[in-house]
Motif scaffolding. Structure first.
Motif, PDB file in Angstrom:
ATOM      1  N   VAL A 161       0.866  -1.185   0.000  1.00 19.18           N
ATOM      2  CA  VAL A 161       0.000   0.000   0.000  1.00 19.18           C
ATOM      3  C   VAL A 161       0.901   1.234   0.000  1.00 19.18           C
ATOM      4  O   VAL A 161       0.968   1.983   0.985  1.00 19.18           O
ATOM      5  CB  VAL A 161      -0.954   0.010   1.206  1.00 19.18           C
ATOM      6  N   PRO A 162       1.618   1.468  -1.078  1.00 21.42           N
ATOM      7  CA  PRO A 162       2.524   2.626  -1.113  1.00 21.42           C
ATOM      8  C   PRO A 162       1.756   3.929  -1.149  1.00 21.42           C
ATOM      9  O   PRO A 162       0.733   4.055  -1.838  1.00 21.42           O
ATOM     10  CB  PRO A 162       3.313   2.410  -2.414  1.00 21.42           C
ATOM     11  N   VAL A 163       2.204   4.897  -0.379  1.00 25.12           N
ATOM     12  CA  VAL A 163       1.549   6.202  -0.325  1.00 25.12           C
ATOM     13  C   VAL A 163       2.585   7.300  -0.531  1.00 25.12           C
ATOM     14  O   VAL A 163       3.784   7.098  -0.331  1.00 25.12           O
ATOM     15  CB  VAL A 163       0.819   6.421   1.021  1.00 25.12           C
ATOM     16  N   ARG A 164       2.087   8.446  -0.928  1.00 24.78           N
ATOM     17  CA  ARG A 164       2.950   9.612  -1.092  1.00 24.78           C
ATOM     18  C   ARG A 164       2.222  10.849  -0.588  1.00 24.78           C
ATOM     19  O   ARG A 164       0.995  10.917  -0.603  1.00 24.78           O
ATOM     20  CB  ARG A 164       3.332   9.815  -2.565  1.00 24.78           C
ATOM     21  N   MET A 165       2.987  11.828  -0.170  1.00 29.11           N
ATOM     22  CA  MET A 165       2.441  13.110   0.264  1.00 29.11           C
ATOM     23  C   MET A 165       2.437  14.086  -0.902  1.00 29.11           C
ATOM     24  O   MET A 165       3.443  14.228  -1.602  1.00 29.11           O
ATOM     25  CB  MET A 165       3.277  13.691   1.404  1.00 29.11           C
ATOM     26  N   MET A 166       1.312  14.741  -1.113  1.00 28.96           N
ATOM     27  CA  MET A 166       1.229  15.851  -2.060  1.00 28.96           C
ATOM     28  C   MET A 166       0.837  17.105  -1.294  1.00 28.96           C
ATOM     29  O   MET A 166      -0.118  17.079  -0.510  1.00 28.96           O
ATOM     30  CB  MET A 166       0.203  15.587  -3.158  1.00 28.96           C
ATOM     31  N   LEU A 199       6.054   8.278  -9.504  1.00 28.55           N
ATOM     32  CA  LEU A 199       5.493   8.774 -10.760  1.00 28.55           C
ATOM     33  C   LEU A 199       4.165   8.096 -11.074  1.00 28.55           C
ATOM     34  O   LEU A 199       3.198   8.753 -11.494  1.00 28.55           O
ATOM     35  CB  LEU A 199       6.493   8.551 -11.897  1.00 28.55           C
ATOM     36  N   HIS A 200       4.082   6.803 -10.844  1.00 26.57           N
ATOM     37  CA  HIS A 200       2.834   6.087 -11.125  1.00 26.57           C
ATOM     38  C   HIS A 200       1.721   6.501 -10.158  1.00 26.57           C
ATOM     39  O   HIS A 200       0.565   6.689 -10.564  1.00 26.57           O
ATOM     40  CB  HIS A 200       3.066   4.576 -11.057  1.00 26.57           C
ATOM     41  N   ILE A 201       2.050   6.656  -8.864  1.00 23.87           N
ATOM     42  CA  ILE A 201       1.043   7.093  -7.891  1.00 23.87           C
ATOM     43  C   ILE A 201       0.544   8.491  -8.241  1.00 23.87           C
ATOM     44  O   ILE A 201      -0.663   8.781  -8.202  1.00 23.87           O
ATOM     45  CB  ILE A 201       1.626   7.067  -6.465  1.00 23.87           C
ATOM     46  N   THR A 202       1.456   9.380  -8.601  1.00 21.50           N
ATOM     47  CA  THR A 202       1.092  10.743  -8.985  1.00 21.50           C
ATOM     48  C   THR A 202       0.207  10.742 -10.216  1.00 21.50           C
ATOM     49  O   THR A 202      -0.810  11.451 -10.278  1.00 21.50           O
ATOM     50  CB  THR A 202       2.363  11.571  -9.247  1.00 21.50           C
ATOM     51  N   HIS A 203       0.568   9.951 -11.198  1.00 20.06           N
ATOM     52  CA  HIS A 203      -0.205   9.878 -12.441  1.00 20.06           C
ATOM     53  C   HIS A 203      -1.629   9.391 -12.168  1.00 20.06           C
ATOM     54  O   HIS A 203      -2.597   9.998 -12.651  1.00 20.06           O
ATOM     55  CB  HIS A 203       0.498   8.941 -13.430  1.00 20.06           C
ATOM     56  N   VAL A 297      -2.336  16.371   0.862  1.00 21.68           N
ATOM     57  CA  VAL A 297      -3.173  15.279   0.381  1.00 21.68           C
ATOM     58  C   VAL A 297      -2.337  14.002   0.382  1.00 21.68           C
ATOM     59  O   VAL A 297      -1.207  14.001  -0.117  1.00 21.68           O
ATOM     60  CB  VAL A 297      -3.696  15.542  -1.044  1.00 21.68           C
ATOM     61  N   THR A 298      -2.875  12.926   0.942  1.00 16.91           N
ATOM     62  CA  THR A 298      -2.177  11.648   0.922  1.00 16.91           C
ATOM     63  C   THR A 298      -2.629  10.867  -0.298  1.00 16.91           C
ATOM     64  O   THR A 298      -3.812  10.524  -0.426  1.00 16.91           O
ATOM     65  CB  THR A 298      -2.452  10.830   2.201  1.00 16.91           C
ATOM     66  N   LEU A 299      -1.702  10.584  -1.199  1.00 19.01           N
ATOM     67  CA  LEU A 299      -1.995   9.838  -2.420  1.00 19.01           C
ATOM     68  C   LEU A 299      -1.710   8.354  -2.204  1.00 19.01           C
ATOM     69  O   LEU A 299      -0.775   7.985  -1.506  1.00 19.01           O
ATOM     70  CB  LEU A 299      -1.132  10.349  -3.581  1.00 19.01           C
ATOM     71  N   GLY A 300      -2.505   7.500  -2.826  1.00 19.88           N
ATOM     72  CA  GLY A 300      -2.281   6.062  -2.771  1.00 19.88           C
ATOM     73  C   GLY A 300      -3.142   5.323  -1.773  1.00 19.88           C
ATOM     74  O   GLY A 300      -3.147   4.091  -1.752  1.00 19.88           O
ATOM     75  N   LEU A 301      -3.878   6.059  -0.923  1.00 16.82           N
ATOM     76  CA  LEU A 301      -4.753   5.418   0.061  1.00 16.82           C
ATOM     77  C   LEU A 301      -6.082   5.017  -0.584  1.00 16.82           C
ATOM     78  O   LEU A 301      -6.525   5.659  -1.543  1.00 16.82           O
ATOM     79  CB  LEU A 301      -5.053   6.379   1.216  1.00 16.82           C
ATOM     80  N   PRO A 302      -6.752   4.007  -0.025  1.00 16.57           N
ATOM     81  CA  PRO A 302      -8.093   3.662  -0.504  1.00 16.57           C
ATOM     82  C   PRO A 302      -9.166   4.544   0.135  1.00 16.57           C
ATOM     83  O   PRO A 302     -10.292   4.104   0.375  1.00 16.57           O
ATOM     84  CB  PRO A 302      -8.241   2.199  -0.079  1.00 16.57           C
ATOM     85  N   LEU A 303      -8.816   5.772   0.451  1.00 15.47           N
ATOM     86  CA  LEU A 303      -9.731   6.757   1.034  1.00 15.47           C
ATOM     87  C   LEU A 303      -9.197   8.141   0.691  1.00 15.47           C
ATOM     88  O   LEU A 303      -8.047   8.299   0.304  1.00 15.47           O
ATOM     89  CB  LEU A 303      -9.854   6.574   2.551  1.00 15.47           C
TER      90      LEU A 303
END
Length: 342
Positions: A161-166, A199-203, A297-303
Protein backbone atom coordinates in the motif's frame (compact mmCIF):
# COMPACT_ATOMS: atom_id res chain seq x y z
CA UNK A 1 -19.84 7.98 -1.66
CA UNK A 2 -20.37 11.72 -2.35
CA UNK A 3 -23.58 11.75 -0.29
CA UNK A 4 -21.75 10.66 2.83
CA UNK A 5 -20.51 13.12 5.48
CA UNK A 6 -16.89 14.20 5.85
CA UNK A 7 -15.14 13.60 9.16
CA UNK A 8 -12.84 16.29 10.56
CA UNK A 9 -10.47 14.86 13.16
CA UNK A 10 -9.85 16.92 16.29
CA UNK A 11 -6.08 17.20 16.07
CA UNK A 12 -3.95 17.72 19.17
CA UNK A 13 -6.26 19.23 21.83
CA UNK A 14 -3.34 21.29 23.16
CA UNK A 15 -2.82 22.91 19.76
CA UNK A 16 -4.83 25.07 17.37
CA UNK A 17 -6.82 22.20 15.83
CA UNK A 18 -10.04 22.67 17.82
CA UNK A 19 -9.87 26.45 17.32
CA UNK A 20 -9.51 26.33 13.54
CA UNK A 21 -12.28 23.73 13.33
CA UNK A 22 -14.66 26.09 15.12
CA UNK A 23 -13.56 28.99 12.91
CA UNK A 24 -14.10 26.90 9.76
CA UNK A 25 -17.68 26.08 10.73
CA UNK A 26 -18.32 29.74 11.48
CA UNK A 27 -16.54 31.25 8.46
CA UNK A 28 -17.12 28.68 5.70
CA UNK A 29 -20.55 27.04 6.03
CA UNK A 30 -20.50 26.21 2.33
CA UNK A 31 -17.62 23.79 2.94
CA UNK A 32 -18.51 22.52 6.43
CA UNK A 33 -22.12 21.66 5.62
CA UNK A 34 -22.52 17.90 6.02
CA UNK A 35 -19.25 17.63 7.97
CA UNK A 36 -18.77 16.62 11.58
CA UNK A 37 -15.95 16.58 14.10
CA UNK A 38 -14.63 13.16 15.10
CA UNK A 39 -13.27 14.03 18.51
CA UNK A 40 -14.24 15.20 21.96
CA UNK A 41 -17.35 17.25 22.69
CA UNK A 42 -15.82 19.06 25.68
CA UNK A 43 -12.73 20.15 23.77
CA UNK A 44 -14.73 21.57 20.85
CA UNK A 45 -17.18 23.27 23.23
CA UNK A 46 -14.29 24.92 25.10
CA UNK A 47 -12.80 26.15 21.81
CA UNK A 48 -16.16 27.57 20.77
CA UNK A 49 -16.56 29.36 24.11
CA UNK A 50 -13.05 30.80 23.84
CA UNK A 51 -13.75 32.28 20.40
CA UNK A 52 -16.82 34.29 21.36
CA UNK A 53 -16.67 37.85 20.03
CA UNK A 54 -18.31 41.08 21.16
CA UNK A 55 -20.52 39.34 23.67
CA UNK A 56 -22.07 37.10 21.02
CA UNK A 57 -23.00 33.58 22.16
CA UNK A 58 -20.65 30.77 21.24
CA UNK A 59 -21.66 28.47 18.43
CA UNK A 60 -23.56 25.56 20.00
CA UNK A 61 -22.25 22.01 19.83
CA UNK A 62 -24.62 19.34 18.53
CA UNK A 63 -23.51 15.99 19.91
CA UNK A 64 -24.44 13.35 17.35
CA UNK A 65 -24.67 9.59 17.72
CA UNK A 66 -23.28 8.60 14.33
CA UNK A 67 -21.80 10.00 11.09
CA UNK A 68 -25.11 10.03 9.23
CA UNK A 69 -26.61 12.39 11.82
CA UNK A 70 -24.24 15.13 10.66
CA UNK A 71 -26.35 15.64 7.54
CA UNK A 72 -29.38 16.48 9.67
CA UNK A 73 -27.71 18.72 12.25
CA UNK A 74 -29.37 22.13 12.65
CA UNK A 75 -27.67 25.14 11.00
CA UNK A 76 -25.23 27.36 12.88
CA UNK A 77 -23.95 24.57 15.10
CA UNK A 78 -20.97 22.21 15.12
CA UNK A 79 -21.81 18.48 14.99
CA UNK A 80 -19.41 16.45 17.14
CA UNK A 81 -19.24 12.68 17.48
CA UNK A 82 -17.54 11.55 20.69
CA UNK A 83 -15.02 8.97 19.44
CA UNK A 84 -12.45 9.02 22.28
CA UNK A 85 -12.39 8.99 26.05
CA UNK A 86 -12.38 12.66 27.14
CA UNK A 87 -8.86 14.01 27.74
CA UNK A 88 -7.66 14.82 31.24
CA UNK A 89 -4.81 17.07 32.30
CA UNK A 90 -4.11 18.53 28.86
CA UNK A 91 -2.43 21.94 29.07
CA UNK A 92 -2.76 24.29 26.11
CA UNK A 93 0.50 24.63 24.20
CA UNK A 94 2.28 21.73 25.92
CA UNK A 95 3.31 18.34 24.53
CA UNK A 96 1.76 15.43 26.39
CA UNK A 97 1.06 11.75 25.91
CA UNK A 98 -2.60 12.36 26.80
CA UNK A 99 -3.01 14.89 24.00
CA UNK A 100 -1.18 12.53 21.64
CA UNK A 101 -3.55 9.73 22.61
CA UNK A 102 -6.62 11.80 21.81
CA UNK A 103 -5.23 13.04 18.48
CA UNK A 104 -4.09 9.58 17.40
CA UNK A 105 -7.29 7.78 18.42
CA UNK A 106 -9.40 10.30 16.52
CA UNK A 107 -7.43 9.60 13.34
CA UNK A 108 -7.68 5.84 13.83
CA UNK A 109 -11.45 6.09 14.30
CA UNK A 110 -11.89 8.28 11.21
CA UNK A 111 -9.66 6.09 9.05
CA UNK A 112 -11.61 2.98 9.97
CA UNK A 113 -14.91 4.74 9.35
CA UNK A 114 -13.72 5.82 5.90
CA UNK A 115 -12.45 2.33 5.08
CA UNK A 116 -15.83 0.89 6.10
CA UNK A 117 -17.53 3.36 3.76
CA UNK A 118 -19.25 5.35 6.52
CA UNK A 119 -17.69 8.71 5.61
CA UNK A 120 -16.76 10.15 2.24
CA UNK A 121 -13.40 11.56 3.32
CA UNK A 122 -11.37 12.60 6.31
CA UNK A 123 -9.83 16.01 6.92
CA UNK A 124 -7.25 15.89 9.68
CA UNK A 125 -6.51 18.83 11.98
CA UNK A 126 -2.83 19.06 13.02
CA UNK A 127 -1.33 16.64 15.50
CA UNK A 128 2.04 16.85 17.23
CA UNK A 129 4.49 14.11 16.28
CA UNK A 130 6.27 14.15 19.64
CA UNK A 131 2.95 13.83 21.50
CA UNK A 132 1.88 11.03 19.17
CA UNK A 133 5.09 9.13 19.92
CA UNK A 134 4.70 9.76 23.67
CA UNK A 135 1.26 8.15 23.46
CA UNK A 136 2.81 4.99 22.03
CA UNK A 137 1.84 5.30 18.38
CA UNK A 138 4.69 3.82 16.30
CA UNK A 139 4.22 6.25 13.41
CA UNK A 140 5.94 9.58 12.71
CA UNK A 141 2.77 11.23 11.46
CA UNK A 142 -0.66 11.04 9.84
CA UNK A 143 0.55 9.59 6.56
CA UNK A 144 2.21 6.53 8.01
CA UNK A 145 -0.64 5.90 10.48
CA UNK A 146 -3.21 6.03 7.67
CA UNK A 147 -1.06 3.76 5.53
CA UNK A 148 -0.92 1.18 8.34
CA UNK A 149 -4.68 1.32 8.91
CA UNK A 150 -5.33 0.92 5.20
CA UNK A 151 -2.95 -2.01 4.87
CA UNK A 152 -4.56 -3.77 7.85
CA UNK A 153 -8.04 -3.21 6.42
CA UNK A 154 -7.01 -4.59 3.04
CA UNK A 155 -5.06 -7.50 4.53
CA UNK A 156 -1.86 -6.37 2.84
CA UNK A 157 1.65 -5.47 3.90
CA UNK A 158 2.74 -1.84 4.14
CA UNK A 159 4.86 -2.34 1.03
CA UNK A 160 1.72 -3.31 -0.87
CA UNK A 161 0.00 0.00 0.00
CA UNK A 162 2.52 2.63 -1.11
CA UNK A 163 1.55 6.20 -0.33
CA UNK A 164 2.95 9.61 -1.09
CA UNK A 165 2.44 13.11 0.26
CA UNK A 166 1.23 15.85 -2.06
CA UNK A 167 1.19 19.47 -0.96
CA UNK A 168 -0.90 21.72 -3.16
CA UNK A 169 -2.36 25.18 -3.51
CA UNK A 170 -3.91 27.04 -6.40
CA UNK A 171 -0.47 27.79 -7.87
CA UNK A 172 1.63 24.69 -7.32
CA UNK A 173 1.43 20.97 -6.58
CA UNK A 174 4.35 18.87 -5.42
CA UNK A 175 4.60 15.15 -4.59
CA UNK A 176 7.44 13.71 -2.50
CA UNK A 177 9.49 10.56 -3.14
CA UNK A 178 10.22 10.28 0.60
CA UNK A 179 8.39 11.85 3.53
CA UNK A 180 9.44 11.91 7.19
CA UNK A 181 13.06 10.81 7.48
CA UNK A 182 16.46 12.39 7.94
CA UNK A 183 18.04 14.06 4.93
CA UNK A 184 20.84 11.49 4.95
CA UNK A 185 18.30 8.66 4.75
CA UNK A 186 16.18 10.55 2.24
CA UNK A 187 19.09 10.64 -0.21
CA UNK A 188 19.44 6.86 0.12
CA UNK A 189 15.68 6.55 -0.50
CA UNK A 190 16.09 7.96 -4.02
CA UNK A 191 16.08 4.66 -5.91
CA UNK A 192 14.85 3.63 -9.34
CA UNK A 193 11.89 1.83 -7.81
CA UNK A 194 10.90 4.64 -5.41
CA UNK A 195 11.02 7.30 -8.12
CA UNK A 196 9.11 5.17 -10.62
CA UNK A 197 6.51 4.24 -8.00
CA UNK A 198 6.06 7.91 -7.11
CA UNK A 199 5.49 8.77 -10.76
CA UNK A 200 2.83 6.09 -11.12
CA UNK A 201 1.04 7.09 -7.89
CA UNK A 202 1.09 10.74 -8.98
CA UNK A 203 -0.21 9.88 -12.44
CA UNK A 204 -3.11 7.78 -11.11
CA UNK A 205 -4.18 10.28 -8.47
CA UNK A 206 -4.04 13.40 -10.61
CA UNK A 207 -5.56 11.70 -13.66
CA UNK A 208 -8.66 11.14 -11.51
CA UNK A 209 -8.61 14.66 -10.10
CA UNK A 210 -7.91 16.49 -13.38
CA UNK A 211 -9.82 14.24 -15.74
CA UNK A 212 -6.71 13.87 -17.91
CA UNK A 213 -3.13 12.69 -17.69
CA UNK A 214 -1.04 15.16 -15.65
CA UNK A 215 2.12 16.76 -16.97
CA UNK A 216 4.73 15.73 -14.40
CA UNK A 217 7.94 17.68 -13.96
CA UNK A 218 10.62 15.76 -12.05
CA UNK A 219 13.18 17.56 -9.89
CA UNK A 220 16.75 16.37 -9.72
CA UNK A 221 18.40 15.59 -6.41
CA UNK A 222 21.60 17.56 -6.84
CA UNK A 223 22.33 21.20 -7.77
CA UNK A 224 21.66 21.81 -11.48
CA UNK A 225 20.26 18.24 -11.65
CA UNK A 226 23.78 16.90 -11.34
CA UNK A 227 25.28 18.96 -14.19
CA UNK A 228 25.99 15.86 -16.27
CA UNK A 229 27.52 13.99 -13.33
CA UNK A 230 29.77 16.79 -12.10
CA UNK A 231 27.68 17.31 -8.93
CA UNK A 232 26.37 13.81 -8.43
CA UNK A 233 25.34 10.76 -10.42
CA UNK A 234 21.82 10.12 -9.08
CA UNK A 235 20.15 11.93 -11.98
CA UNK A 236 22.04 9.94 -14.60
CA UNK A 237 21.94 6.56 -12.89
CA UNK A 238 18.58 6.56 -11.08
CA UNK A 239 16.16 9.40 -11.81
CA UNK A 240 16.49 9.62 -15.60
CA UNK A 241 16.06 5.83 -16.07
CA UNK A 242 12.95 5.92 -13.87
CA UNK A 243 11.51 8.76 -15.97
CA UNK A 244 12.27 6.81 -19.14
CA UNK A 245 10.46 3.76 -17.74
CA UNK A 246 7.47 5.92 -16.81
CA UNK A 247 7.34 7.46 -20.28
CA UNK A 248 7.51 4.00 -21.83
CA UNK A 249 4.43 3.13 -19.77
CA UNK A 250 2.56 6.13 -21.20
CA UNK A 251 3.11 8.71 -18.45
CA UNK A 252 3.84 12.35 -19.32
CA UNK A 253 6.92 12.72 -17.13
CA UNK A 254 9.80 15.09 -17.93
CA UNK A 255 13.18 15.70 -16.37
CA UNK A 256 15.17 15.52 -14.25
CA UNK A 257 15.16 19.29 -14.08
CA UNK A 258 17.23 21.63 -11.95
CA UNK A 259 15.51 21.81 -8.54
CA UNK A 260 16.03 25.56 -8.27
CA UNK A 261 13.92 26.30 -11.38
CA UNK A 262 11.45 23.43 -11.88
CA UNK A 263 8.98 24.80 -9.32
CA UNK A 264 8.90 28.20 -11.04
CA UNK A 265 8.27 26.47 -14.35
CA UNK A 266 5.37 24.53 -12.85
CA UNK A 267 3.92 27.70 -11.34
CA UNK A 268 4.00 29.28 -14.82
CA UNK A 269 1.92 26.37 -16.13
CA UNK A 270 4.51 24.15 -17.80
CA UNK A 271 3.74 21.23 -15.44
CA UNK A 272 0.67 20.20 -13.45
CA UNK A 273 2.78 18.79 -10.63
CA UNK A 274 6.41 18.47 -9.58
CA UNK A 275 7.82 15.25 -8.16
CA UNK A 276 10.43 16.24 -5.58
CA UNK A 277 13.08 13.93 -4.19
CA UNK A 278 12.71 14.72 -0.48
CA UNK A 279 10.55 16.53 2.07
CA UNK A 280 11.99 20.04 2.27
CA UNK A 281 12.86 20.24 -1.43
CA UNK A 282 9.19 19.89 -2.28
CA UNK A 283 7.45 21.59 0.63
CA UNK A 284 9.44 24.81 0.96
CA UNK A 285 8.29 26.18 -2.44
CA UNK A 286 4.61 25.49 -1.73
CA UNK A 287 4.73 26.84 1.82
CA UNK A 288 6.60 29.94 0.67
CA UNK A 289 3.56 30.78 -1.44
CA UNK A 290 1.45 30.87 1.74
CA UNK A 291 0.66 28.23 4.33
CA UNK A 292 -2.87 29.61 4.61
CA UNK A 293 -3.71 28.17 1.18
CA UNK A 294 -1.70 24.94 1.21
CA UNK A 295 -3.32 21.52 1.52
CA UNK A 296 -1.68 18.20 2.33
CA UNK A 297 -3.17 15.28 0.38
CA UNK A 298 -2.18 11.65 0.92
CA UNK A 299 -1.99 9.84 -2.42
CA UNK A 300 -2.28 6.06 -2.77
CA UNK A 301 -4.75 5.42 0.06
CA UNK A 302 -8.09 3.66 -0.50
CA UNK A 303 -9.73 6.76 1.03
CA UNK A 304 -9.67 10.52 0.58
CA UNK A 305 -7.57 12.37 3.14
CA UNK A 306 -6.60 16.03 3.19
CA UNK A 307 -5.10 18.25 5.87
CA UNK A 308 -3.88 21.80 6.47
CA UNK A 309 -0.23 22.25 5.57
CA UNK A 310 0.76 23.61 9.01
CA UNK A 311 1.32 22.16 12.46
CA UNK A 312 -0.17 22.53 15.92
CA UNK A 313 1.23 26.06 16.49
CA UNK A 314 1.62 25.57 20.24
CA UNK A 315 3.04 29.08 20.52
CA UNK A 316 -0.35 30.66 19.71
CA UNK A 317 -2.70 27.87 20.83
CA UNK A 318 -5.54 29.27 22.90
CA UNK A 319 -4.84 32.88 21.93
CA UNK A 320 -7.62 33.15 19.36
CA UNK A 321 -5.16 34.14 16.63
CA UNK A 322 -5.06 30.92 14.58
CA UNK A 323 -6.00 31.19 10.90
CA UNK A 324 -8.43 28.55 9.59
CA UNK A 325 -7.77 29.27 5.90
CA UNK A 326 -5.69 26.14 5.26
CA UNK A 327 -8.26 23.91 6.97
CA UNK A 328 -11.00 25.48 4.86
CA UNK A 329 -8.93 24.82 1.74
CA UNK A 330 -8.46 21.21 2.89
CA UNK A 331 -12.23 20.83 3.21
CA UNK A 332 -12.74 22.32 -0.24
CA UNK A 333 -10.17 19.99 -1.79
CA UNK A 334 -11.63 16.96 0.00
CA UNK A 335 -15.00 17.70 -1.58
CA UNK A 336 -13.36 18.10 -4.99
CA UNK A 337 -11.54 14.77 -4.65
CA UNK A 338 -14.68 12.99 -3.43
CA UNK A 339 -16.52 14.31 -6.46
CA UNK A 340 -13.73 13.16 -8.77
CA UNK A 341 -13.82 9.64 -7.33
CA UNK A 342 -17.62 9.33 -7.31
Amino acid sequence: MSGLPIAITLGDPAGIGPEIIVRAFHDAPQWTRGCFVAGDVGTVRAASQALRKDGQPAWPIAQIDGPEAARHAPPHCIPVLQVVAPPTGVVMGQVSAEAGRVAGECVVWAARAALRGEVAAIVTAPLHKEALAAAGFPYPGHTELLQAESAAHLGRTLADVPVRMMLANDELRTVLVSIHMSLRNAIDAVTFDSVLQTLHITHRALSAALGRAPRIGVAGLNPHAGEGGLFGSEERDIIAPAIAAARAAGLDAQGPHAPDTVFMRARRGEFDVVVAMYHDQGLIPVKYLGVEKGVNVTLGLPLVRTSPDHGTAFDIAGSGRADASSLIEALRMARTLVGASA
